[in-house]
Design a protein around this motif. Structure first.
Motif, short mmCIF file in Angstrom:
data_model
loop_
_atom_site.label_atom_id
_atom_site.label_comp_id
_atom_site.label_asym_id
_atom_site.label_seq_id
_atom_site.Cartn_x
_atom_site.Cartn_y
_atom_site.Cartn_z
N TYR A 1 0.81 -1.21 0.00
CA TYR A 1 0.00 0.00 0.00
C TYR A 1 0.85 1.27 0.00
CZ TYR A 1 -3.34 -3.57 1.00
OH TYR A 1 -4.07 -4.72 0.94
N GLY A 2 1.81 1.32 -0.95
CA GLY A 2 2.59 2.52 -1.13
C GLY A 2 3.80 2.62 -0.22
N GLN A 3 3.94 1.75 0.74
CA GLN A 3 5.09 1.77 1.63
C GLN A 3 6.18 0.86 1.09
OE1 GLN A 3 5.14 3.79 4.29
NE2 GLN A 3 3.07 4.49 3.86
N ASP A 4 7.40 1.19 1.41
CA ASP A 4 8.53 0.39 0.96
C ASP A 4 8.71 -0.81 1.88
OD1 ASP A 4 10.68 -0.43 -0.48
OD2 ASP A 4 12.11 0.93 0.48
N THR B 1 -7.61 -7.63 1.69
CA THR B 1 -7.11 -6.56 0.85
C THR B 1 -8.07 -5.38 0.86
OG1 THR B 1 -5.99 -8.18 -0.57
CG2 THR B 1 -6.35 -5.97 -1.49
N TYR B 2 -9.37 -5.69 0.72
CA TYR B 2 -10.42 -4.68 0.89
C TYR B 2 -11.15 -5.03 2.19
CZ TYR B 2 -9.44 -4.43 -4.12
OH TYR B 2 -8.82 -4.34 -5.34
N ALA B 3 -10.77 -4.36 3.26
CA ALA B 3 -11.27 -4.73 4.58
C ALA B 3 -12.56 -3.98 4.90
CB ALA B 3 -10.22 -4.46 5.64
N GLY B 4 -13.65 -4.72 5.09
CA GLY B 4 -14.92 -4.10 5.41
C GLY B 4 -14.90 -3.38 6.73
N CYS B 5 -14.23 -3.94 7.74
CA CYS B 5 -14.17 -3.31 9.06
C CYS B 5 -13.47 -1.96 8.97
CB CYS B 5 -13.46 -4.22 10.05
SG CYS B 5 -11.76 -4.67 9.58
N LEU B 6 -12.42 -1.91 8.17
CA LEU B 6 -11.66 -0.66 8.00
C LEU B 6 -12.49 0.39 7.27
CD1 LEU B 6 -8.89 0.80 8.18
CD2 LEU B 6 -8.29 -0.30 6.03
N ASP B 7 -13.25 -0.05 6.27
CA ASP B 7 -14.04 0.88 5.46
C ASP B 7 -15.12 1.58 6.26
OD1 ASP B 7 -12.55 0.27 3.26
OD2 ASP B 7 -14.03 -1.07 2.35
N VAL B 8 -15.74 0.87 7.20
CA VAL B 8 -16.92 1.42 7.87
C VAL B 8 -16.63 2.05 9.23
CG1 VAL B 8 -18.40 -0.26 6.70
CG2 VAL B 8 -17.51 -0.79 8.98
N CYS B 9 -15.40 1.95 9.72
CA CYS B 9 -15.09 2.50 11.05
C CYS B 9 -15.23 4.02 11.03
CB CYS B 9 -13.67 2.12 11.45
SG CYS B 9 -13.17 2.80 13.05
N ARG C 1 -4.52 0.56 8.35
CA ARG C 1 -3.70 -0.38 7.58
C ARG C 1 -2.24 -0.13 7.91
NH1 ARG C 1 -5.49 -4.58 4.36
NH2 ARG C 1 -7.05 -3.18 3.46
N THR C 2 -1.55 -1.16 8.37
CA THR C 2 -0.13 -1.01 8.71
C THR C 2 0.73 -1.05 7.47
OG1 THR C 2 0.44 -3.35 8.94
CG2 THR C 2 -0.65 -2.29 10.82
N GLU C 3 2.01 -0.78 7.64
CA GLU C 3 2.94 -0.84 6.52
C GLU C 3 3.15 -2.25 6.00
OE1 GLU C 3 5.60 -0.44 10.28
OE2 GLU C 3 3.55 -0.01 9.64
N TYR C 4 2.66 -3.26 6.74
CA TYR C 4 2.78 -4.66 6.31
C TYR C 4 1.51 -5.16 5.64
CZ TYR C 4 6.78 -4.39 9.43
OH TYR C 4 7.96 -4.02 10.04
N GLY C 5 0.54 -4.27 5.43
CA GLY C 5 -0.70 -4.66 4.77
C GLY C 5 -1.73 -5.28 5.70
N THR D 1 -14.53 -2.27 23.65
CA THR D 1 -13.91 -1.91 22.38
C THR D 1 -13.78 -3.12 21.48
OG1 THR D 1 -11.68 -2.23 23.27
CG2 THR D 1 -12.63 -0.03 23.45
N ALA D 2 -13.63 -2.87 20.19
CA ALA D 2 -13.51 -3.96 19.21
C ALA D 2 -12.14 -4.60 19.30
CB ALA D 2 -13.77 -3.42 17.81
N LYS D 3 -12.12 -5.92 19.13
CA LYS D 3 -10.86 -6.66 19.24
C LYS D 3 -10.77 -7.72 18.15
CE LYS D 3 -9.10 -4.75 22.88
NZ LYS D 3 -7.82 -4.01 22.78
N LYS D 4 -9.56 -7.94 17.66
CA LYS D 4 -9.29 -9.01 16.71
C LYS D 4 -7.78 -9.19 16.61
CE LYS D 4 -8.78 -6.55 12.34
NZ LYS D 4 -7.45 -7.18 12.13
N CYS D 5 -7.36 -10.14 15.81
CA CYS D 5 -5.94 -10.42 15.57
C CYS D 5 -5.23 -9.18 15.03
CB CYS D 5 -5.81 -11.57 14.59
SG CYS D 5 -4.18 -11.74 13.80
N THR D 6 -4.05 -8.90 15.58
CA THR D 6 -3.22 -7.79 15.10
C THR D 6 -2.08 -8.26 14.22
OG1 THR D 6 -1.72 -7.90 16.99
CG2 THR D 6 -3.71 -6.56 17.26
#
Length: 339
Positions: A4-7, A145-153, A160-164, A216-221
């Motif tokens: 995602y644009g990061q090296d 790749t297209y994360a629904g949780c990320l889109d609607v927060c 999205r981290t530098e590791y995707g 709060t919401a929780k899931k694998c990091t």
């Protein structure tokens, strides 16, 4: 591949369910490293030989136990054979058989436990029954790749981290639960007292624990705190059979494809990949799986779709409808003035 644009290379998991032995070492390692509280009362569930049941706010890795008989195994083989062209070499004496050019991926010579190939001419007597098997799968957040949780927060708590990978920021999450509905896999969950606390008589026992970030919401990091130091996530680090592999996402997909090819050539026609297709409804996932039956058997959606996929079409239709209503109102207003 840049993430995602990061090296930085996008990271991923490859979970090979065919060599998972159901030891739950990954579950324990995940809980210990992330200091996640206990889920339930440690009793074996009536529906499975399991005591956690599913992924959730407190269980970021979950090993499923699925019991199958001969009928289910045969159906799985048939469905797998319909999905792919196997290109299998003909069986026969070793000197007449076509050479196997597939890379050796560490597969036991006679197939995975309980899934032996009957009547193969060069096999010794089968030590396991071919009429029964356990399907064991260590499930985890897919880091789509297209994360629904990320889109609607609405607060930007997920990023999205530098590791995707996709991570929740505890200090920004307001516990609204929008991300829970936005995940097509049902992975993310809010941490509340209803799912955390066990039996009342255990409050003062050795099972009592301090529960952090309630509500709060929780899931694998993806063990982001380990990744930034160049370490392997806790679950992959502790897996005794290397059922969970960790590395660059493209490398993991390539390993998965080679593994499936090797299993098909050994007659295990039910082997198939899940999450490796970049054209699916979530753009492919960061946690690729090798399955031995259809996704539904493992509780996975066969065609996951990010919930925001149709937003552009919806906005377009709303715009057209709004324009039509404005035009009708304007026509009615002008017509009234002429009268």
């Amino acid at each position: 591949m840049e993430a995602y644009g990061q090296d930085t290379e996008r990271k991923g998991f490859f979970t090979d369910t065919s060599i998972c032995i159901g030891c739950k070492a990954c579950e324990v390692a995940c809980k210990e490293w992330n200091q996640n509280p206990m889920k339930g009362d440690l009793e074996i569930l009536g529906s499975s030989y399991d005591n956690t049941g599913s992924l959730g706010a407190n269980t970021w890795r979950h090993v499923a136990f699925i019991e199958q008989g001969q009928e289910q195994i045969d159906k799985a083989r048939e469905s797998g054979a319909r999905l792919v062209g196997l290109g299998m070499p003909a069986f026969g004496a070793p000197e007449t058989r076509e050479p196997n050019t597939t890379e050796d991926l560490g597969m036991p010579e006679f197939g995975s436990p309980g899934v032996r190939i009957k009547n193969k001419v060069d096999n010794p007597p089968n030590p396991d029954t071919p009429e029964f098997r356990w399907l064991m799968s260590s499930d985890v957040c897919k880091h789509c790749t297209y994360a629904g949780c990320l889109d609607v927060c609405p607060t930007g708590a997920l990023y999205r981290t530098e590791y995707g990978t996709v991570v929740v920021q505890d200090d920004i999450c307001n516990g609204c639960g929008t991300c829970v509905a936005g995940c097509p896999f049902g992975v993310i969950e809010r941490r509340d007292t209803g799912t955390i606390h066990t039996k009342p008589d255990r409050v003062d026992s050795r099972y009592s624990m301090d529960v952090k970030h309630k509500g709060t919401a929780k899931k694998c990091t993806f063990c982001f705190d380990r990744m930034v130091d160049g370490q392997t996530p806790a679950c992959a680090q502790t897996c005794p059979t290397q059922s969970i592999q960790y590395g660059g996402r493209e490398e993991m997909v390539d390993n998965a494809k080679k593994r499936v090819t090797a299993m098909h050539e050994k007659g295990l026609t039910e082997a198939r990949l899940y999450g490796a297709n970049p054209n699916d409804g979530v753009g492919g996932i960061g946690s690729v799986f090798l399955l031995l039956d259809e996704p539904e058997v493992y509780g996975l959606p066969p065609d996951p779709q990010v919930p925001t996929k149709d937003l552009p079409k919806m906005y377009k239709k709303v715009g057209i409808a709004a324009a039509g209503m404005l035009a009708a109102a304007a026509t009615a207003f002008l017509g009234a003035r002429k009268k």
